[in-house]
Design a protein around this motif. Structure first.
Motif, PDB file in Angstrom:
ATOM      1  N   UNK A 127      14.993  56.060  79.989  1.00 31.51           N
ATOM      2  CA  UNK A 127      14.176  55.848  81.295  1.00 31.51           C
ATOM      3  C   UNK A 127      14.594  57.105  82.049  1.00 31.51           C
ATOM      4  N   UNK A 128      13.408  57.793  82.337  1.00 30.33           N
ATOM      5  CA  UNK A 128      13.751  59.191  83.073  1.00 30.33           C
ATOM      6  C   UNK A 128      13.309  58.689  84.506  1.00 30.33           C
ATOM      7  N   UNK A 129      14.661  58.351  85.303  1.00 25.47           N
ATOM      8  CA  UNK A 129      14.490  58.090  86.647  1.00 25.47           C
ATOM      9  C   UNK A 129      13.977  59.191  87.666  1.00 25.47           C
TER      10      UNK A 129
ATOM     11  N   UNK B 173      18.666  66.626  84.340  1.00 19.83           N
ATOM     12  CA  UNK B 173      18.990  65.985  82.883  1.00 19.83           C
ATOM     13  C   UNK B 173      19.618  64.732  83.043  1.00 19.83           C
ATOM     14  N   UNK B 174      20.688  64.703  83.948  1.00 18.82           N
ATOM     15  CA  UNK B 174      21.320  63.351  84.016  1.00 18.82           C
ATOM     16  C   UNK B 174      20.335  62.338  84.422  1.00 18.82           C
ATOM     17  N   UNK B 175      19.450  62.695  85.012  1.00 21.30           N
ATOM     18  CA  UNK B 175      18.656  61.514  85.569  1.00 21.30           C
ATOM     19  C   UNK B 175      17.913  60.854  84.360  1.00 21.30           C
ATOM     20  N   UNK B 176      17.924  61.260  83.264  1.00 21.29           N
ATOM     21  CA  UNK B 176      17.094  60.360  82.303  1.00 21.29           C
ATOM     22  C   UNK B 176      18.538  59.529  81.659  1.00 21.29           C
ATOM     23  N   UNK B 177      18.357  58.297  81.700  1.00 10.35           N
ATOM     24  CA  UNK B 177      19.290  57.229  81.513  1.00 10.35           C
ATOM     25  C   UNK B 177      18.994  56.673  79.968  1.00 10.35           C
ATOM     26  N   UNK B 178      20.053  56.847  79.114  1.00  7.06           N
ATOM     27  CA  UNK B 178      19.930  56.490  77.702  1.00  7.06           C
ATOM     28  C   UNK B 178      20.633  55.125  77.684  1.00  7.06           C
ATOM     29  N   UNK B 179      19.669  54.199  77.146  1.00  6.51           N
ATOM     30  CA  UNK B 179      20.249  52.821  77.274  1.00  6.51           C
ATOM     31  C   UNK B 179      20.320  52.353  75.640  1.00  6.51           C
ATOM     32  N   UNK B 180      19.997  53.107  74.654  1.00  8.16           N
ATOM     33  CA  UNK B 180      20.095  52.658  73.276  1.00  8.16           C
ATOM     34  C   UNK B 180      21.485  52.792  72.935  1.00  8.16           C
ATOM     35  N   UNK B 181      22.036  51.935  72.246  1.00  5.44           N
ATOM     36  CA  UNK B 181      23.566  51.999  71.905  1.00  5.44           C
ATOM     37  C   UNK B 181      23.693  52.359  70.425  1.00  5.44           C
ATOM     38  N   UNK B 182      22.498  52.655  69.618  1.00  3.34           N
ATOM     39  CA  UNK B 182      22.606  53.245  68.345  1.00  3.34           C
ATOM     40  C   UNK B 182      23.079  54.601  68.268  1.00  3.34           C
TER      41      UNK B 182
END
Lengths: 202, 357
Positions: A126-128, A160-169
């Protein structure tokens, strides 16, 4: 008569000026001595609106305004509950959600509300920086795994840190699952071909 | 040669004092204005933000001094120096304690008023030299304002001078305390010669001097370009008026001059009306309070305290009252303060002839 009136006005006006100036001065000196540090209080507290005195300054990093816990600030995803249906990405008006899904070879578990999970999320970003906080994604989510939290302070030094990565793979895991899916697909294809051959009368 | 060393020492000391005072006055002003407006003010640099102005000055010193292409180079560069030196030279004649005065001259008050009026010239030079509409407007307003307000201020001071019968600031100071050789009468009736204290101060020796002091104080606000009389600057309408173009330490000097001027006019007010370096405590029977609290160190303490109170009053007024319009300003000066100051002067003359004899 008019002369006397004029002279009276000449005395009255400056006097009035001094008096009104004193009024203002006494008001400001009261504020100067009524200096008191501000206490932050939640809006639902009974005496919230009685706090009229003291500073209006909030010393931000050290002092924070309490916000409701149902506040709608940052997006957060509970990946264990996500069935990777892609609905949130589709409804997002600004396309700030990117999802990359891999079909699993079998059912891989259940969410907390009992829905069966059949897809892996290779990527759930998600790109906040793009998000406009409309909340549509949280409404359409069938398992209510995407929510807005009360955390309003997410300042970062790097955009770039405002893009949150939620996938745990990890990438390797994703590749492995892809390979498994391809293998299964190939097996299915082979089985299909074999069945077609068998049914072919020749 | 030795005496020259003393002169330089005194000059450097006065400059150091003016600079240090400006630093702390700026801090006090920011803090007080913050409290008045329900804010906190500087509170991060140093304990309670006390190092903030020092940090600001260090920043100011590092800044580039920019000469816009169209300025009159000579006038433009000289103006801040003239503005500051005019005020700084005024400090030379101010008495600090019994026997302690940088320059003992018997026309001290006359000298101070002569020398600080040169500040207007500096402001005019700054405004004209900047070659900029806002600056020239600010400079013209400043000339109009300071020339107008010097008249009521001057007459209010003359009212006090008539009561004292001297232009020597040290003589005026001595008269308002216990070490005087003359007879002091509280309100012109009660002889308080040996008693001193607050009863011997000029405003209580001749009560109409209280009016003269108010006139002088209002006019002194105008002379130091402080709100509500800051129309030369008028940052919201004239983009800071006469010092729009100034950067770095040149701006710093103009700023320093404003704060030094605040102190100077307050101190002159204290000397002439509020007992100068004399103690407010009177001698009462065996309690020789006045005698105990008179002396060089006490003198510095008393005059400093009184002056700082007046400076605080100036700051308080600045953050309360809105800026006057030009016509209101002229009205106030010519129609109200000047006639009142004249009346005070006449009252002083009559008081001197009929009451003090």
């Amino acid at each position: 008569m008019a002369g006397i009136c004029n002279e009276l006005r000449l005395i009255g006006k400056p006097l009035n000026g001094l008096l009104t100036a004193w009024k203002g001065l006494s008001l400001t000196i009261q504020h100067a001595f009524g200096f008191k540090k501000r206490e932050t209080a939640f809006v639902s507290e009974p005496n919230y609106f009685d706090k009229q005195n003291g500073t209006a300054t909030i010393e931000y990093p050290a002092q924070k305004l309490p916000v409701p816990e149902v506040g709608r600030y940052q997006l957060d995803v509970e990946m264990d509950d996500c069935i990777v249906c892609d609905l949130c990405a589709k409804i997002c008006p600004v396309d700030c959600i990117t999802i990359d899904s891999i079909k699993a070879t079998e059912a891989i578990g259940q969410t907390s509300d009992g829905t069966t999970k059949r897809l892996y999320a290779a990527k759930f970003d998600i790109d906040m920086a793009k998000c406009m906080y409309c909340g549509l994604c949280t409404v359409v989510c069938p398992t209510e795994c995407i929510v807005m939290t009360d955390n309003y302070d997410k300042t970062v030094f790097d955009l770039g840190k405002l893009t949150y990565h939620f996938s745990d793979m990890t990438a390797e895991e994703a590749d492995e699952k892809r390979a498994l899916l391809e293998k299964q697909n190939a097996e299915k294809q082979a089985a299909k071909l074999a069945a077609m051959k068998k049914n072919d009368p020749q | 040669m030795g005496s020259y060393a003393i002169f330089f020492g005194v000059a450097i000391g006065l400059f150091a004092f003016a600079a240090t005072f400006a630093l702390f006055a700026v801090y006090a002003e920011r803090k007080l204005s913050a409290f008045i407006q329900d804010r906190i003010g500087p509170n991060v640099t140093g304990k309670y933000g006390t190092l903030q102005t020092i940090a600001d000055i260090l920043k100011l010193i590092q800044k580039e001094m920019i000469d816009p292409a169209a300025v009159d180079k000579c006038l433009y560069a000289l103006a801040p120096a003239i503005i500051f030196i005019a005020v700084y030279l005024g400090f030379a004649a101010l008495p600090w304690a019994p026997g302690l005065v940088p320059s003992k001259i018997n026309i001290g008050l006359y000298y101070i008023f002569g020398i600080i009026s040169i500040e207007t010239l500096g402001i005019l030079m700054a405004g004209w030299g900047s070659n900029n509409k806002y600056s020239i407007l600010g400079a013209m307003r400043s000339a109009a304002q300071i020339i107008s307000y010097e008249i009521p201020a001057g007459f209010a001071l003359i009212a006090a001078v008539v009561i004292c019968g001297s232009l020597d600031l040290q003589a005026i100071s001595t008269q308002q305390g216990i070490i005087t050789q003359e007879h002091i009468k509280f309100l012109g009736i009660w002889d308080v010669t040996g008693m001193g204290g607050i009863l011997a101060w000029n405003v209580f020796r001749a009560p109409h001097l209280l009016v003269a002091f108010v006139i002088y104080f209002i006019a002194s606000l105008a002379e130091s370009n402080r709100a509500p009389f800051d129309i030369p600057e008028a940052e919201s309408e004239l983009v800071s008026g006469f010092h729009t173009e100034y950067t770095g330490m040149r701006f710093g000097l103009i700023f320093l001059a404003e704060y030094s001027m605040m102190f100077l006019v307050s101190m002159v007010g204290v000397i002439l009306f509020w007992g100068s370096w004399n103690t407010p405590l009177p001698n009462l029977g065996t309690m020789q309070l006045a005698a105990w609290t008179t002396g060089a160190v006490w003198g510095i303490f008393w005059i400093f305290t009184k002056t700082l109170l007046l400076v605080a009053l100036q700051i308080w007024i600045r953050w309360t009252l809105p800026r006057l319009r030009v016509d209101q300003l002229m009205n106030l000066s010519w129609k109200i303060l000047t006639p009142l100051a004249f009346l005070c002067m006449i009252a002083s003359a009559l008081w001197r002839v009929y009451v003090m004899n």
